[in-house]
Design a protein around this motif. Structure first.
Motif, PDB file in Angstrom:
ATOM      1  N   LYS A   1       0.835  -1.205   0.000  1.00 58.92           N
ATOM      2  CA  LYS A   1       0.000   0.000   0.000  1.00 58.92           C
ATOM      3  C   LYS A   1       0.869   1.254   0.000  1.00 58.92           C
ATOM      4  O   LYS A   1       0.580   2.224  -0.715  1.00 58.92           O
ATOM      5  CB  LYS A   1      -0.920  -0.001   1.211  1.00 58.92           C
ATOM      6  CG  LYS A   1      -2.021  -1.044   1.179  1.00 58.92           C
ATOM      7  CD  LYS A   1      -2.848  -0.984   2.463  1.00 58.92           C
ATOM      8  CE  LYS A   1      -3.952  -2.024   2.469  1.00 58.92           C
ATOM      9  NZ  LYS A   1      -4.733  -1.999   3.743  1.00 58.92           N
ATOM     10  N   ALA A   2       1.939   1.233   0.798  1.00 59.02           N
ATOM     11  CA  ALA A   2       2.833   2.388   0.859  1.00 59.02           C
ATOM     12  C   ALA A   2       3.521   2.602  -0.482  1.00 59.02           C
ATOM     13  O   ALA A   2       3.689   3.744  -0.939  1.00 59.02           O
ATOM     14  CB  ALA A   2       3.863   2.185   1.967  1.00 59.02           C
ATOM     15  N   ALA A   3       3.928   1.507  -1.128  1.00 57.88           N
ATOM     16  CA  ALA A   3       4.584   1.612  -2.432  1.00 57.88           C
ATOM     17  C   ALA A   3       3.625   2.146  -3.484  1.00 57.88           C
ATOM     18  O   ALA A   3       4.013   2.958  -4.346  1.00 57.88           O
ATOM     19  CB  ALA A   3       5.124   0.249  -2.843  1.00 57.88           C
ATOM     20  N   MET A   4       2.375   1.708  -3.431  1.00 63.93           N
ATOM     21  CA  MET A   4       1.384   2.200  -4.388  1.00 63.93           C
ATOM     22  C   MET A   4       1.162   3.697  -4.229  1.00 63.93           C
ATOM     23  O   MET A   4       1.048   4.432  -5.227  1.00 63.93           O
ATOM     24  CB  MET A   4       0.071   1.432  -4.213  1.00 63.93           C
ATOM     25  CG  MET A   4       0.152  -0.029  -4.624  1.00 63.93           C
ATOM     26  SD  MET A   4      -1.316  -0.997  -4.158  1.00 63.93           S
ATOM     27  CE  MET A   4      -2.602  -0.174  -5.089  1.00 63.93           C
ATOM     28  N   ALA A   5       1.116   4.160  -2.994  1.00 65.53           N
ATOM     29  CA  ALA A   5       0.946   5.596  -2.741  1.00 65.53           C
ATOM     30  C   ALA A   5       2.160   6.375  -3.242  1.00 65.53           C
ATOM     31  O   ALA A   5       2.017   7.437  -3.865  1.00 65.53           O
ATOM     32  CB  ALA A   5       0.731   5.837  -1.251  1.00 65.53           C
ATOM     33  N   LYS A   6       3.346   5.831  -2.994  1.00 65.64           N
ATOM     34  CA  LYS A   6       4.581   6.498  -3.447  1.00 65.64           C
ATOM     35  C   LYS A   6       4.649   6.523  -4.958  1.00 65.64           C
ATOM     36  O   LYS A   6       5.051   7.543  -5.558  1.00 65.64           O
ATOM     37  CB  LYS A   6       5.790   5.763  -2.871  1.00 65.64           C
ATOM     38  CG  LYS A   6       7.118   6.370  -3.248  1.00 65.64           C
ATOM     39  CD  LYS A   6       8.272   5.608  -2.604  1.00 65.64           C
ATOM     40  CE  LYS A   6       9.617   6.214  -2.993  1.00 65.64           C
ATOM     41  NZ  LYS A   6      10.751   5.440  -2.380  1.00 65.64           N
ATOM     42  N   SER A   7       4.248   5.428  -5.609  1.00 67.38           N
ATOM     43  CA  SER A   7       4.259   5.367  -7.061  1.00 67.38           C
ATOM     44  C   SER A   7       3.359   6.427  -7.678  1.00 67.38           C
ATOM     45  O   SER A   7       3.716   7.069  -8.677  1.00 67.38           O
ATOM     46  CB  SER A   7       3.801   3.968  -7.524  1.00 67.38           C
ATOM     47  OG  SER A   7       3.643   3.908  -8.910  1.00 67.38           O
TER      48      SER A   7
END
Length: 239
Positions: free
Chosen positions: A229-235
């Motif tokens: 989830k954190a990676a998706m937000a950062k992406s």
């Protein structure tokens, strides 16, 4: 859009496009021209006997063929038509990609226009490969480094003949006009509008940066749904 002035794009643009596979170009098209998400590319499976060849980018030379019926032209008239077709293929902006629609309907692929001879001739004329819904043959004797996307592989040429050339065609759901810019690899092909071609490499690189954030997490031994989830937000924040 087709290039009405028959003016080639800078070679640097074509070279930049060749760095990406066709799915990546399709992704980049969705960023640059979202209205083309449902059009402009092949949507039916095609056979690629040479999957390890790199992507090809070139200007379309279109034709139509039939093989399940006798040709209307015979003898010298048929040879003259074939010569005129070859002149068309070898003229204009290059490099070029042959795009051929088989008009045999339920019998599509009945006879192969493409084999040892035509792959060699088209390569000599400046083509990089062919995209066709018809059949191909002579795979071991095929011209080296000449890409092929075809509807099928078959043994015979039957009564194969040109029905016409230079007209609009539709191959595996992809509508093509003579002179269109085509990008193709083992996955399929797409028509690239001239006015956005130079924007696609930057869009592809942007998407690669966005995907890398997610891929890094997905491949990590510490992967969890929370890190995803954190990676998706950062992406999503990468522009």
């Amino acid at each position: 859009m087709t290039n009405p002035a028959n003016e080639p794009l800078p070679a640097s643009v074509l070279e930049a496009l060749k760095r990406f596979d066709t799915p990546t170009i399709c992704n980049a098209m969705e960023v640059v021209a979202p209205d083309r998400r449902l059009t402009g590319y092949t949507v039916k499976p095609l056979v690629c006997p040479f999957p390890d060849l790199p992507p090809i980018v070139g200007y379309a030379r279109t034709a139509t063929i039939r093989a399940a019926s006798l040709p209307r032209l015979q003898g010298a008239a048929a040879r003259d038509q074939r010569a005129a077709y070859y002149e068309y293929v070898g003229s204009g902006s290059g490099p070029r990609i042959s795009v051929i629609q088989d008009l045999d309907g339920a019998n599509v692929g009945y006879g192969a226009f493409w084999g040892e001879v035509n792959s060699a001739v088209h390569k000599a004329l400046g083509c990089l490969g062919v995209v066709t819904d018809g059949s191909i043959r002579d795979i071991p004797q095929w011209a080296p480094e000449f890409q092929a996307l075809a509807g099928s592989i078959g043994p015979s040429h039957a009564h194969v003949h040109l029905a016409g050339f230079g007209e609009d065609v539709n191959v595996a759901g992809m509508a093509v006009r003579s002179g269109d810019l085509i990008h193709a690899d083992r996955h399929g092909a797409i028509v690239i509008p001239f006015d956005i071609a130079a924007k696609l490499p930057a869009a592809a690189e942007l998407l690669a940066r966005r995907e890398e954030v997610i891929l890094e997490i997905a491949r990590s031994p510490s992967f969890t749904i929370e890190t995803l989830k954190a990676a998706m937000a950062k992406s999503a924040e990468i522009h």
